[in-house]
Each structure stands twice: as C-alpha cells, then as structure tokens.
Write a protein that holds these residues in place. Structure first.
Motif, PDB file in Angstrom:
ATOM      1  N   LEU A 101      21.282  -6.605 -24.150  1.00 53.98           N
ATOM      2  CA  LEU A 101      21.382  -6.470 -22.701  1.00 53.98           C
ATOM      3  C   LEU A 101      22.813  -6.127 -22.296  1.00 53.98           C
ATOM      4  CD1 LEU A 101      20.079  -6.662 -19.914  1.00 53.98           C
ATOM      5  CD2 LEU A 101      20.502  -9.126 -19.975  1.00 53.98           C
ATOM      6  N   LYS A 102      23.767  -6.770 -22.941  1.00 56.22           N
ATOM      7  CA  LYS A 102      25.174  -6.505 -22.654  1.00 56.22           C
ATOM      8  C   LYS A 102      25.532  -5.057 -23.000  1.00 56.22           C
ATOM      9  CE  LYS A 102      29.731  -8.278 -23.899  1.00 56.22           C
ATOM     10  NZ  LYS A 102      30.451  -9.254 -24.735  1.00 56.22           N
ATOM     11  N   THR A 103      25.018  -4.579 -24.116  1.00 50.96           N
ATOM     12  CA  THR A 103      25.333  -3.226 -24.580  1.00 50.96           C
ATOM     13  C   THR A 103      24.603  -2.151 -23.787  1.00 50.96           C
ATOM     14  OG1 THR A 103      25.627  -4.089 -26.799  1.00 50.96           O
ATOM     15  CG2 THR A 103      25.355  -1.723 -26.611  1.00 50.96           C
ATOM     16  N   ARG A 104      23.306  -2.346 -23.587  1.00 52.30           N
ATOM     17  CA  ARG A 104      22.480  -1.294 -22.972  1.00 52.30           C
ATOM     18  C   ARG A 104      22.252  -1.485 -21.484  1.00 52.30           C
ATOM     19  NH1 ARG A 104      17.218  -0.744 -25.360  1.00 52.30           N
ATOM     20  NH2 ARG A 104      17.188   1.159 -24.150  1.00 52.30           N
ATOM     21  N   GLY A 105      22.484  -2.686 -20.992  1.00 48.44           N
ATOM     22  CA  GLY A 105      22.328  -2.951 -19.565  1.00 48.44           C
ATOM     23  C   GLY A 105      20.890  -2.859 -19.086  1.00 48.44           C
ATOM     24  N   VAL A 106      20.740  -2.426 -17.858  1.00 48.10           N
ATOM     25  CA  VAL A 106      19.436  -2.370 -17.208  1.00 48.10           C
ATOM     26  C   VAL A 106      18.468  -1.455 -17.950  1.00 48.10           C
ATOM     27  CG1 VAL A 106      18.255  -1.700 -15.075  1.00 48.10           C
ATOM     28  CG2 VAL A 106      20.410  -2.942 -14.958  1.00 48.10           C
ATOM     29  N   SER A 107      18.968  -0.441 -18.615  1.00 44.24           N
ATOM     30  CA  SER A 107      18.063   0.465 -19.343  1.00 44.24           C
ATOM     31  C   SER A 107      17.292  -0.281 -20.430  1.00 44.24           C
ATOM     32  CB  SER A 107      18.818   1.656 -19.934  1.00 44.24           C
ATOM     33  OG  SER A 107      19.749   1.223 -20.898  1.00 44.24           O
ATOM     34  N   ALA A 108      17.883  -1.300 -21.025  1.00 38.36           N
ATOM     35  CA  ALA A 108      17.167  -2.103 -22.024  1.00 38.36           C
ATOM     36  C   ALA A 108      15.991  -2.814 -21.368  1.00 38.36           C
ATOM     37  CB  ALA A 108      18.107  -3.119 -22.671  1.00 38.36           C
ATOM     38  N   LEU A 109      16.214  -3.352 -20.187  1.00 36.44           N
ATOM     39  CA  LEU A 109      15.132  -4.010 -19.465  1.00 36.44           C
ATOM     40  C   LEU A 109      14.060  -3.022 -19.057  1.00 36.44           C
ATOM     41  CD1 LEU A 109      17.213  -6.382 -17.156  1.00 36.44           C
ATOM     42  CD2 LEU A 109      15.957  -7.002 -19.232  1.00 36.44           C
ATOM     43  N   GLU A 110      14.476  -1.881 -18.532  1.00 36.96           N
ATOM     44  CA  GLU A 110      13.516  -0.862 -18.107  1.00 36.96           C
ATOM     45  C   GLU A 110      12.637  -0.410 -19.258  1.00 36.96           C
ATOM     46  OE1 GLU A 110      16.242   1.940 -16.370  1.00 36.96           O
ATOM     47  OE2 GLU A 110      15.860   1.174 -14.343  1.00 36.96           O
ATOM     48  N   ASP A 111      13.237  -0.212 -20.441  1.00 36.09           N
ATOM     49  CA  ASP A 111      12.466   0.205 -21.610  1.00 36.09           C
ATOM     50  C   ASP A 111      11.380  -0.808 -21.941  1.00 36.09           C
ATOM     51  OD1 ASP A 111      14.059   2.427 -21.798  1.00 36.09           O
ATOM     52  OD2 ASP A 111      15.222   1.706 -23.520  1.00 36.09           O
ATOM     53  N   HIS A 112      11.743  -2.069 -21.939  1.00 35.99           N
ATOM     54  CA  HIS A 112      10.784  -3.114 -22.292  1.00 35.99           C
ATOM     55  C   HIS A 112       9.745  -3.332 -21.197  1.00 35.99           C
ATOM     56  CE1 HIS A 112      12.555  -4.597 -26.074  1.00 35.99           C
ATOM     57  NE2 HIS A 112      13.698  -4.189 -25.547  1.00 35.99           N
ATOM     58  N   LEU A 113      10.175  -3.285 -19.940  1.00 35.26           N
ATOM     59  CA  LEU A 113       9.250  -3.509 -18.837  1.00 35.26           C
ATOM     60  C   LEU A 113       8.288  -2.349 -18.621  1.00 35.26           C
ATOM     61  CD1 LEU A 113      11.557  -5.310 -16.250  1.00 35.26           C
ATOM     62  CD2 LEU A 113       9.621  -6.299 -17.484  1.00 35.26           C
ATOM     63  N   SER A 114       8.568  -1.201 -19.223  1.00 34.81           N
ATOM     64  CA  SER A 114       7.642  -0.073 -19.082  1.00 34.81           C
ATOM     65  C   SER A 114       6.336  -0.335 -19.832  1.00 34.81           C
ATOM     66  CB  SER A 114       8.289   1.223 -19.576  1.00 34.81           C
ATOM     67  OG  SER A 114       8.491   1.164 -20.983  1.00 34.81           O
ATOM     68  N   SER A 115       6.365  -1.227 -20.821  1.00 30.02           N
ATOM     69  CA  SER A 115       5.157  -1.501 -21.598  1.00 30.02           C
ATOM     70  C   SER A 115       4.737  -2.971 -21.560  1.00 30.02           C
ATOM     71  CB  SER A 115       5.361  -1.067 -23.051  1.00 30.02           C
ATOM     72  OG  SER A 115       6.433  -1.795 -23.628  1.00 30.02           O
ATOM     73  N   GLU A 116       5.539  -3.835 -20.980  1.00 33.08           N
ATOM     74  CA  GLU A 116       5.254  -5.270 -20.937  1.00 33.08           C
ATOM     75  C   GLU A 116       5.478  -5.791 -19.512  1.00 33.08           C
ATOM     76  OE1 GLU A 116       4.232  -7.183 -23.471  1.00 33.08           O
ATOM     77  OE2 GLU A 116       4.416  -5.676 -25.042  1.00 33.08           O
ATOM     78  N   ASP A 117       4.817  -6.909 -19.184  1.00 37.61           N
ATOM     79  CA  ASP A 117       4.986  -7.511 -17.860  1.00 37.61           C
ATOM     80  C   ASP A 117       6.262  -8.322 -17.741  1.00 37.61           C
ATOM     81  OD1 ASP A 117       2.623  -6.491 -16.875  1.00 37.61           O
ATOM     82  OD2 ASP A 117       1.467  -8.291 -17.297  1.00 37.61           O
ATOM     83  N   GLU A 118       6.773  -8.791 -18.871  1.00 39.41           N
ATOM     84  CA  GLU A 118       7.946  -9.659 -18.841  1.00 39.41           C
ATOM     85  C   GLU A 118       8.798  -9.429 -20.079  1.00 39.41           C
ATOM     86  OE1 GLU A 118       5.278 -13.372 -20.505  1.00 39.41           O
ATOM     87  OE2 GLU A 118       5.548 -13.048 -18.379  1.00 39.41           O
TER      88      GLU A 118
END
Length: 85
Positions: free
Chosen positions: A9-26
């Motif tokens: 998360l520190k390295t990739r920021g919000v894009s890391a969250l967006e990648d995961h949330l595109s296929s998962e609810d949490e």
C-alpha cells in the motif's frame, strides 16, 4: 477475500486498493503479518451502514413492544444519566 501488505500500500498507494477492489468486495491490509485494516468501496460501506441502522431500528421496536422503555422529561433523563455516573 483479498489481502495486501502495508508495504504494498505504501509503495503502490490507492492503485493497489483499486486493483484488489475491482475483483473483491473488501481488501484486508496486513501490518507485520497480521490483519489490521479492512478497506471497502463507498457503496459497500453504505450498504453495511444501512444494515446496521435497520438492525438498530428492529431492536428499538422490539424493546418498545416488550415494554422496555422509559418515558420521562429531559430533566428527568439528565438526572438519571448523572445518577448512573
């Protein structure tokens, strides 16, 4: 269920969250190998919050129907709260 590390998360920021949330609810964020935080979309949060509020209304109605209520003035209520402290 999706997991990312705090370092990712520190390295990739919000894009890391967006990648995961595109296929998962949490997305669970782990810190030093332990799950510490959960991130959900605003839509998922709103649905969870709505469920929580609906549950509170159901509980309040059940209390009312069972007679577990107190009718009192504001002053009486404040006094009862003060006495409980």
């Amino acid at each position: 269920m999706s997991f990312i590390t705090a370092n990712e998360l520190k390295t990739r920021g919000v894009s890391a969250l967006e990648d995961h949330l595109s296929s998962e609810d949490e997305v669970f964020i782990s810190v030093r190998g332990k799950e510490k935080f959960v991130v959900v979309s605003v839509e998922k949060y709103a649905a969870l919050r709505e469920f929580e509020l609906e549950q509170a209304v159901r509980e309040a109605r059940a209390d009312y129907e069972a007679g577990r209520v107190v009718q009192e003035s504001v002053d009486q209520h404040m006094q009862r709260i003060s006495d409980a402290l």
